[in-house]
Design a protein around this motif. Sequence first.
Motif, mmCIF file in Angstrom:
data_model
loop_
_atom_site.group_PDB
_atom_site.id
_atom_site.type_symbol
_atom_site.label_atom_id
_atom_site.label_comp_id
_atom_site.label_asym_id
_atom_site.label_seq_id
_atom_site.Cartn_x
_atom_site.Cartn_y
_atom_site.Cartn_z
ATOM 1 N N THR A 342 -4.761 8.361 0.775
ATOM 2 C CA THR A 342 -4.971 7.618 -0.408
ATOM 3 C C THR A 342 -4.011 7.394 -1.411
ATOM 4 O OG1 THR A 342 -6.193 9.845 -1.161
ATOM 5 C CG2 THR A 342 -7.438 8.187 -0.236
ATOM 6 N N ARG A 343 -2.648 8.072 -1.362
ATOM 7 C CA ARG A 343 -1.726 7.968 -2.345
ATOM 8 C C ARG A 343 -1.275 6.761 -2.821
ATOM 9 N NH1 ARG A 343 4.519 9.022 -1.317
ATOM 10 N NH2 ARG A 343 4.096 7.889 0.664
ATOM 11 N N GLY A 344 -1.270 5.733 -2.070
ATOM 12 C CA GLY A 344 -0.657 4.477 -2.479
ATOM 13 C C GLY A 344 -1.925 3.646 -3.306
ATOM 14 N N VAL A 345 -3.104 3.747 -2.863
ATOM 15 C CA VAL A 345 -4.053 3.076 -3.677
ATOM 16 C C VAL A 345 -4.540 3.664 -5.024
ATOM 17 C CG1 VAL A 345 -6.069 4.287 -2.714
ATOM 18 C CG2 VAL A 345 -6.135 1.534 -2.980
ATOM 19 N N LEU A 346 -4.355 5.180 -4.940
ATOM 20 C CA LEU A 346 -4.628 5.817 -6.034
ATOM 21 C C LEU A 346 -3.376 5.525 -7.273
ATOM 22 C CD1 LEU A 346 -5.804 9.542 -4.875
ATOM 23 C CD2 LEU A 346 -7.152 7.736 -6.154
ATOM 24 N N LEU A 347 -2.380 5.318 -6.808
ATOM 25 C CA LEU A 347 -1.077 5.221 -7.684
ATOM 26 C C LEU A 347 -1.203 3.795 -8.437
ATOM 27 C CD1 LEU A 347 0.557 7.426 -8.663
ATOM 28 C CD2 LEU A 347 2.340 6.287 -7.657
ATOM 29 N N TYR A 348 -1.901 2.927 -7.411
ATOM 30 C CA TYR A 348 -1.906 1.692 -7.755
ATOM 31 C C TYR A 348 -3.077 1.602 -8.782
ATOM 32 C CZ TYR A 348 -2.105 -3.563 -8.349
ATOM 33 O OH TYR A 348 -2.083 -4.781 -8.966
ATOM 34 N N TYR A 394 -0.358 -5.432 -0.150
ATOM 35 C CA TYR A 394 -1.177 -4.882 -1.014
ATOM 36 C C TYR A 394 -2.017 -6.119 -1.770
ATOM 37 C CZ TYR A 394 -3.526 -1.596 -4.031
ATOM 38 O OH TYR A 394 -4.700 -0.646 -4.658
ATOM 39 N N ASP A 395 -3.453 -6.004 -1.601
ATOM 40 C CA ASP A 395 -4.238 -7.110 -2.242
ATOM 41 C C ASP A 395 -4.688 -6.521 -3.597
ATOM 42 O OD1 ASP A 395 -5.971 -8.913 -2.816
ATOM 43 O OD2 ASP A 395 -6.987 -9.246 -1.098
ATOM 44 N N PRO A 396 -4.407 -6.876 -4.577
ATOM 45 C CA PRO A 396 -4.810 -6.358 -6.091
ATOM 46 C C PRO A 396 -6.125 -6.928 -6.288
ATOM 47 C CG PRO A 396 -2.628 -7.847 -6.312
ATOM 48 C CD PRO A 396 -3.219 -7.806 -4.842
ATOM 49 N N HIS A 397 -6.712 -7.712 -5.548
ATOM 50 C CA HIS A 397 -7.830 -8.151 -5.955
ATOM 51 C C HIS A 397 -9.123 -7.552 -4.808
ATOM 52 C CE1 HIS A 397 -5.831 -10.781 -8.447
ATOM 53 N NE2 HIS A 397 -5.162 -11.376 -7.646
ATOM 54 N N ALA A 398 -8.845 -6.880 -3.825
ATOM 55 C CA ALA A 398 -9.657 -6.127 -2.952
ATOM 56 C C ALA A 398 -10.059 -5.021 -3.425
ATOM 57 C CB ALA A 398 -9.245 -6.498 -1.702
ATOM 58 N N GLY A 418 -16.041 8.562 -4.421
ATOM 59 C CA GLY A 418 -16.761 7.679 -5.399
ATOM 60 C C GLY A 418 -15.630 7.066 -6.296
ATOM 61 N N PHE A 419 -14.268 7.172 -6.272
ATOM 62 C CA PHE A 419 -13.362 6.505 -6.858
ATOM 63 C C PHE A 419 -13.367 5.095 -6.532
ATOM 64 C CE2 PHE A 419 -9.162 4.790 -7.788
ATOM 65 C CZ PHE A 419 -8.654 5.632 -9.108
ATOM 66 N N GLU A 420 -13.385 4.209 -7.916
ATOM 67 C CA GLU A 420 -13.311 3.004 -7.506
ATOM 68 C C GLU A 420 -12.035 2.285 -7.777
ATOM 69 O OE1 GLU A 420 -16.114 1.042 -10.179
ATOM 70 O OE2 GLU A 420 -17.790 2.326 -9.500
ATOM 71 N N THR A 421 -11.515 1.847 -6.453
ATOM 72 C CA THR A 421 -9.987 1.372 -6.572
ATOM 73 C C THR A 421 -9.697 0.012 -7.124
ATOM 74 O OG1 THR A 421 -9.856 0.212 -4.488
ATOM 75 C CG2 THR A 421 -9.781 2.578 -4.341
ATOM 76 N N ARG A 422 -8.664 -0.083 -7.645
ATOM 77 C CA ARG A 422 -8.199 -1.495 -7.996
ATOM 78 C C ARG A 422 -7.342 -2.075 -6.892
ATOM 79 N NH1 ARG A 422 -8.499 -2.513 -13.402
ATOM 80 N NH2 ARG A 422 -7.979 -4.634 -13.009
ATOM 81 N N GLY A 423 -7.934 -2.791 -6.086
ATOM 82 C CA GLY A 423 -7.193 -3.511 -4.744
ATOM 83 C C GLY A 423 -7.070 -2.332 -3.691
ATOM 84 N N SER A 424 -6.657 -3.014 -2.761
ATOM 85 C CA SER A 424 -6.515 -2.144 -1.520
ATOM 86 C C SER A 424 -5.320 -2.602 -0.585
ATOM 87 C CB SER A 424 -7.763 -2.107 -0.981
ATOM 88 O OG SER A 424 -8.328 -3.321 -0.399
ATOM 89 N N ILE A 425 -5.214 -2.004 0.395
ATOM 90 C CA ILE A 425 -4.120 -2.344 1.327
ATOM 91 C C ILE A 425 -4.608 -3.210 2.364
ATOM 92 C CG2 ILE A 425 -2.801 -1.124 3.437
ATOM 93 C CD1 ILE A 425 -2.447 1.140 1.098
#
Length: 457
Positions: A342-348, A394-398, A418-425
């Motif tokens: 989860t490191r990348g998606v959390l940092l983004y 990285y898709d910033p909209h997904a 439950g963390f809501e990400t902004r975008g995903s890989i």
Amino acid sequence: MKTLLKGGRVVSGSGVIAADVLLEGETIAAVGPNLAADGAETVDCTDKLLFPGFIDAHTHFDLEVAGTITADDFTTGSRAALRGGTTTVIDFAAPDKGEALHTGLQRWHRKADGKTACDYAFHMTIDDWNEGISAEIKEMVDGGIPSFKMYMTYPAMMIGEKDMYFALKRLKDVGGIVGVHCENSGIIDALIAEKKSAGEMGPSSHPRTRPNGLEAEAVSHLLRLAEQVDTPVIIVHLSTKEALEEVRAARNRGQTVYVETCPQYLLLEDSVYDDPDFTQAAKYICAPPLRSVADQEALWLALGDGEIQTVCTDHCSFTTAQKRVGQYDFTKIPGGLPGVETRGVLLYSAGVATGRITEADMCRVLSENVAKLYGCWPRKGVIAPGSDADIVVYDPHADSVITAAGQLQNVDYNPYEGFETRGSIAQVYLRGSLAVDRGTVLAGNNGRFLPRGRSCL
Ligand code: DUC
Ligand code: ZN
């Protein structure tokens, strides 16, 4: 095999440019505008960010801790890593006390070789000192392992000050670099003894026996030692604003100090230890412990200012059943959190999308600086001709939601549930092959051991 990633925004440590990226075989053939497809399979990357594959220089797979073994081994851990955009992990090979470094290294090769889906390397733990180890350190550096680890705590691995001094001198002579786990073992033991006498043996005592000031003391202690030797050091998993002050003081004295922090110290807070439900509180036991919101804010600012060079995970996963061993004694709870996925998606999400850091900052702390510090740049850590074709699309909209049910990490909980990400890989390429597509890992255990050169950050 040729793949053309078309129309994306390519991120480097110095900014973002609109460019196509041509992958040919295992490496990047070209980066630039309007590249010709020329027989390549074309992938539309419009509106996507292209990062160099993330490098996690702090994982513990298949490690024995407190009488149990981490839930993730190299197979499960590396698949989770890839899914999270990490194309290279650097794990810690540890000899037993009294054992030669090479014996410990061979054991780690047996754990990882042929069983790892992403590329991998090892830091070598130094937990003892003698002439044999001194000679082995040079052999390690010359043989592609330029990075080492020393612990100021944990009886099975900690090294005394005299030995640490000799090890630092030797590393300086041979061009090695060392990351140090900075905690004051003796005072932690004293505080634990006080908690025992008071009968306060629940998880809420864990952070109280490892307060901020003690991390700062240990960091200061190490930095004064490194000053005597006149050599750079890396502070791993730095967690407090007070320890950051010690780093600043050392830098003001002219010392070179590198700092790593981890997503858990940027996003999670110590109030979780006060949960009366043991299972909930025990999930978050790690060392150093989670800290306050004020510490988080200080770390985010330091990330944005470039005072922190890398964000790695200290992935060290245990199931809730494994953690339950410490139900009546918090010191028996195996310490560590899952996080490699989860490191990348959390940092983004918590960094870039909120404006705390830029895409270029994210690229530096997850890829570029890590590759430079640990001696594998420019083969890794950059999207440039000749580099390994390790790419995160990285898709910033997904947007998505982090759940244990949806993870590959081999544990029954996720600290960020439950963390809501902004975008995903969207996709991950490992040396030119599509390794992950929309969350599905396609790669087999084709990860390769990565020999490295000298640190160049
Ligand atoms: N801290 C942990 O919590 N687990 C493993 C090693 C470490 O430093
Ligand atoms: Zn660690």
